[in-house]
Write an enzyme that holds these catalytic residues in place. Structure first.
Site, PDB file in Angstrom:
ATOM      1  N   HIS A  72     -14.977  -8.577 -86.013  1.00  0.00           N
ATOM      2  CA  HIS A  72     -15.384  -8.821 -84.624  1.00  0.00           C
ATOM      3  C   HIS A  72     -15.865 -10.259 -84.458  1.00  0.00           C
ATOM      4  O   HIS A  72     -16.694 -10.723 -85.232  1.00  0.00           O
ATOM      5  CB  HIS A  72     -16.511  -7.856 -84.219  1.00  0.00           C
ATOM      6  CG  HIS A  72     -16.022  -6.491 -83.842  1.00  0.00           C
ATOM      7  ND1 HIS A  72     -16.708  -5.654 -82.997  1.00  0.00           N
ATOM      8  CD2 HIS A  72     -14.893  -5.826 -84.179  1.00  0.00           C
ATOM      9  CE1 HIS A  72     -16.037  -4.525 -82.831  1.00  0.00           C
ATOM     10  NE2 HIS A  72     -14.933  -4.603 -83.552  1.00  0.00           N
ATOM     11  N   TYR A 201     -24.382  -4.053 -76.212  1.00  0.00           N
ATOM     12  CA  TYR A 201     -25.810  -3.724 -76.255  1.00  0.00           C
ATOM     13  C   TYR A 201     -26.312  -3.782 -74.819  1.00  0.00           C
ATOM     14  O   TYR A 201     -26.163  -4.823 -74.170  1.00  0.00           O
ATOM     15  CB  TYR A 201     -26.584  -4.753 -77.082  1.00  0.00           C
ATOM     16  CG  TYR A 201     -26.291  -4.754 -78.578  1.00  0.00           C
ATOM     17  CD1 TYR A 201     -25.185  -5.403 -79.109  1.00  0.00           C
ATOM     18  CD2 TYR A 201     -27.174  -4.124 -79.462  1.00  0.00           C
ATOM     19  CE1 TYR A 201     -24.942  -5.416 -80.469  1.00  0.00           C
ATOM     20  CE2 TYR A 201     -26.945  -4.132 -80.837  1.00  0.00           C
ATOM     21  CZ  TYR A 201     -25.827  -4.781 -81.329  1.00  0.00           C
ATOM     22  OH  TYR A 201     -25.597  -4.801 -82.682  1.00  0.00           O
ATOM     23  N   PRO A 293     -32.737  -0.742 -86.002  1.00  0.00           N
ATOM     24  CA  PRO A 293     -31.301  -0.997 -86.149  1.00  0.00           C
ATOM     25  C   PRO A 293     -30.709  -1.986 -85.140  1.00  0.00           C
ATOM     26  O   PRO A 293     -29.539  -2.353 -85.264  1.00  0.00           O
ATOM     27  CB  PRO A 293     -30.674   0.396 -85.938  1.00  0.00           C
ATOM     28  CG  PRO A 293     -31.681   1.149 -85.145  1.00  0.00           C
ATOM     29  CD  PRO A 293     -33.019   0.629 -85.540  1.00  0.00           C
ATOM     30  N   LYS A 297     -29.229  -5.106 -89.168  1.00  0.00           N
ATOM     31  CA  LYS A 297     -29.612  -5.857 -90.364  1.00  0.00           C
ATOM     32  C   LYS A 297     -29.946  -4.993 -91.586  1.00  0.00           C
ATOM     33  O   LYS A 297     -29.998  -5.516 -92.710  1.00  0.00           O
ATOM     34  CB  LYS A 297     -30.831  -6.749 -90.052  1.00  0.00           C
ATOM     35  CG  LYS A 297     -30.510  -7.919 -89.146  1.00  0.00           C
ATOM     36  CD  LYS A 297     -29.773  -9.012 -89.884  1.00  0.00           C
ATOM     37  CE  LYS A 297     -28.936  -9.874 -88.995  1.00  0.00           C
ATOM     38  NZ  LYS A 297     -27.508  -9.589 -89.015  1.00  0.00           N
ATOM     39  N   TYR A 385     -27.318 -13.066 -86.102  1.00  0.00           N
ATOM     40  CA  TYR A 385     -26.500 -11.846 -86.067  1.00  0.00           C
ATOM     41  C   TYR A 385     -25.426 -11.869 -87.161  1.00  0.00           C
ATOM     42  O   TYR A 385     -25.182 -10.857 -87.823  1.00  0.00           O
ATOM     43  CB  TYR A 385     -25.863 -11.670 -84.680  1.00  0.00           C
ATOM     44  CG  TYR A 385     -25.310 -10.285 -84.451  1.00  0.00           C
ATOM     45  CD1 TYR A 385     -26.104  -9.259 -83.942  1.00  0.00           C
ATOM     46  CD2 TYR A 385     -23.984  -9.985 -84.783  1.00  0.00           C
ATOM     47  CE1 TYR A 385     -25.596  -7.978 -83.752  1.00  0.00           C
ATOM     48  CE2 TYR A 385     -23.467  -8.705 -84.593  1.00  0.00           C
ATOM     49  CZ  TYR A 385     -24.286  -7.708 -84.078  1.00  0.00           C
ATOM     50  OH  TYR A 385     -23.784  -6.444 -83.906  1.00  0.00           O
TER      51      TYR A 385
HETATM   52  C1  PHB Z   1     -23.625   1.309 -85.543  1.00  0.00           C
HETATM   53  O1  PHB Z   1     -22.415   1.221 -85.263  1.00  0.00           O
HETATM   54  O2  PHB Z   1     -24.089   2.313 -86.089  1.00  0.00           O
HETATM   55  C2  PHB Z   1     -24.522   0.179 -85.182  1.00  0.00           C
HETATM   56  C3  PHB Z   1     -23.969  -1.006 -84.743  1.00  0.00           C
HETATM   57  C4  PHB Z   1     -24.794  -2.062 -84.387  1.00  0.00           C
HETATM   58  C5  PHB Z   1     -26.166  -1.908 -84.458  1.00  0.00           C
HETATM   59  C6  PHB Z   1     -26.710  -0.729 -84.915  1.00  0.00           C
HETATM   60  C7  PHB Z   1     -25.892   0.331 -85.282  1.00  0.00           C
HETATM   61  O3  PHB Z   1     -26.958  -2.935 -84.083  1.00  0.00           O
END
Ligand code: PHB
Ligand code: APR
Length: 390
Positions: A72, A201, A293, A297, A385
């Site tokens: 990505h 997000y 989460p 990280k 990130y």
């Molecule tokens: C996930 O796909 O489980 C996931 C992706 C990004 C995040 C947290 C969890 O920041």
């Protein structure tokens, strides 16, 4: 029985460490409380930093990830109906992340262990690290009712947040820093096409939401829920309806819904234990620290710990130098605290905190406005990130 290193825990930290030590000729035994199927049934993180991708390559377990993983180049932040794309690749001079589930990473590592007939003891009960404050540490465990003892040079506690290793450290020798957030994430896994080709997000007045994925046909979504929420109170339909609201109209118009194949609530917590070395026992991964989460990280931080720890152990046996072991805690913690800061910041930016009042809400808006208008702010977000160097 005697070995050089006993690793407690066969999650990603323990298995990656064991694999890297093996490739450098260091002997180790891995002791895991659960069965392989149980370990693989846990649905966890899904975004790998480039540094972790490189480590998996070095460990010889990257083939399937390169075939099936999804690189990505960016992700989106959505606030109400406004979407801001963070161009990770453009902002970091070409870096990107790899979307590939922790379950798959663990499976690839397990397969590599089976292929070389590595010493991994599953369903080991009452694993107990002993005498790590002296020169002759040992670990005892029970298997099928028989007690075993392994003498070793080092014990590596890779047994997660609830493991036995950190708990075995005398209280006065460890300092713990913790922040518990008043909410959790309700996650849903479903065989539907992801709503977008990149992650979204979202910060909405109803709470945070995340649209993520495991493949082109398997989606992972999350919504912010109050701490202690009972997962059974949320039907699949109610989750999809809430996602449509929080992700905004554009996403709602496109989102594919379907039955959940997994549904769970995870609490959000920031936690760091200091130090990470106690004589001849070192902690790595979730055993030593937890991040919420939001910044993706947790798994990556486990990998960077294992980078420092494997290098230190290989140096100890190869060059007869304990410098890396002596510096492990300090090196690992320097990076851990930066990832803690970033994860806390992303969490603070994107969740609803009604208990913190109107001033806090305005600060969040100002932070978002700044991010949308400042190249420097976006570079800072992007470099964290994709992962800070290690
Ligand atoms: C996930 O796909 O489980 C996931 C992706 C990004 C995040 C947290 C969890 O920041
Ligand atoms: N004895 C033996 N094994 C144990 C014990 C014990 N007393 N306690 C826990 N374990 C095992 C668990 O069953 C688990 O398989 O240790 C393993 C720890 O694995 P994880 O919890 O996945 O932790 P880690 O390997 O550090 O992985 C990094 O970062 O943010 C997270 O999602 C990410 O879980 C991932 C973690």
């Amino acid at each position: 029985m005697r070995t050089q290193v006993v690793i407690i825990g066969a999650g990603p930290s323990g298995l990656l460490l064991s694999q890297l030590l093996h490739l450098s000729g260091v002997d180790c035994v891995v002791l895991e409380r659960r069965s392989p199927d149980y370990v693989l049934s846990r649905i966890r993180a899904g975004v790998l930093e480039q540094g972790m991708v490189e480590m998996l390559k070095r460990a010889g377990v990257a083939d399937r990830m390169h075939k099936e993983g999804l690189p990505h180049d960016g992700f989106a932040i959505s606030v109400g109906e406004t979407r801001l794309r963070i161009d990770l690749k453009g902002l970091t001079g070409g870096k990107r992340v790899m979307v590939y589930g922790q379950t798959e990473v663990t499976k690839d590592l397990m397969d590599a262990h089976v292929a070389r007939d590595a010493q991994v003891v599953y369903e080991a009960e009452n694993v107990t690290p002993l005498d790590f404050d002296g020169d002759s540490p040992r670990v005892t465990y029970e298997k099928d009712g028989v007690t075993h003892e392994i003498a070793c040079d080092f014990i590596c506690g890779c047994d997660g947040f609830h493991g036995v290793s950190r708990a075995a450290v005398p209280e006065g020798a460890i300092t713990e820093y913790e922040k518990v957030y008043p909410f959790g994430w309700l996650g849903i896994l479903s065989y539907v096409k992801p709503v977008d080709h990149e992650l979204i997000y979202a910060n909405h007045a109803n709470g945070f939401a995340l649209a993520s994925m495991r493949s082109h046909t398997l989606s992972r979504y999350y919504i912010q829920v109050p701490a202690g929420t009972d997962v059974n109170k949320w039907t699949d339909d109610a989750i999809w309806d809430e996602l449509k609201i929080r992700l905004g109209e554009e996403a709602a118009a496109k989102i594919e819904t379907g039955p959940s194949i997994e549904k769970s609530v995870a609490p959000l917590r920031s936690f760091v234990a200091e130090p990470l070395r106690f004589g001849r026992m070192m902690l790595a991964g979730d055993a030593g620290h937890i991040v919420p989460p939001t910044g993706a990280k947790g798994l990556n931080l486990a990998a960077s710990d294992i980078h420092y720890l494997s290098t230190a152990l290989i140096e100890y046996y190869g060059e007869k130098s304990s410098a890396g072991i002596d510096n492990y805690s300090q090196h690992a913690l320097a990076r851990i605290w930066k990832a803690e800061r970033f994860s806390w910041w992303m969490t603070t930016l994107l969740h609803q905190f009604p208990e913190l009042g109107a001033f806090n809400a305005r600060m969040q808006q100002a932070e978002m406005d700044y991010l949308a208008s400042s190249h420097a702010a976006q570079v800072s977000l992007a470099e964290n990130y994709v992962g800070l160097p290690f």
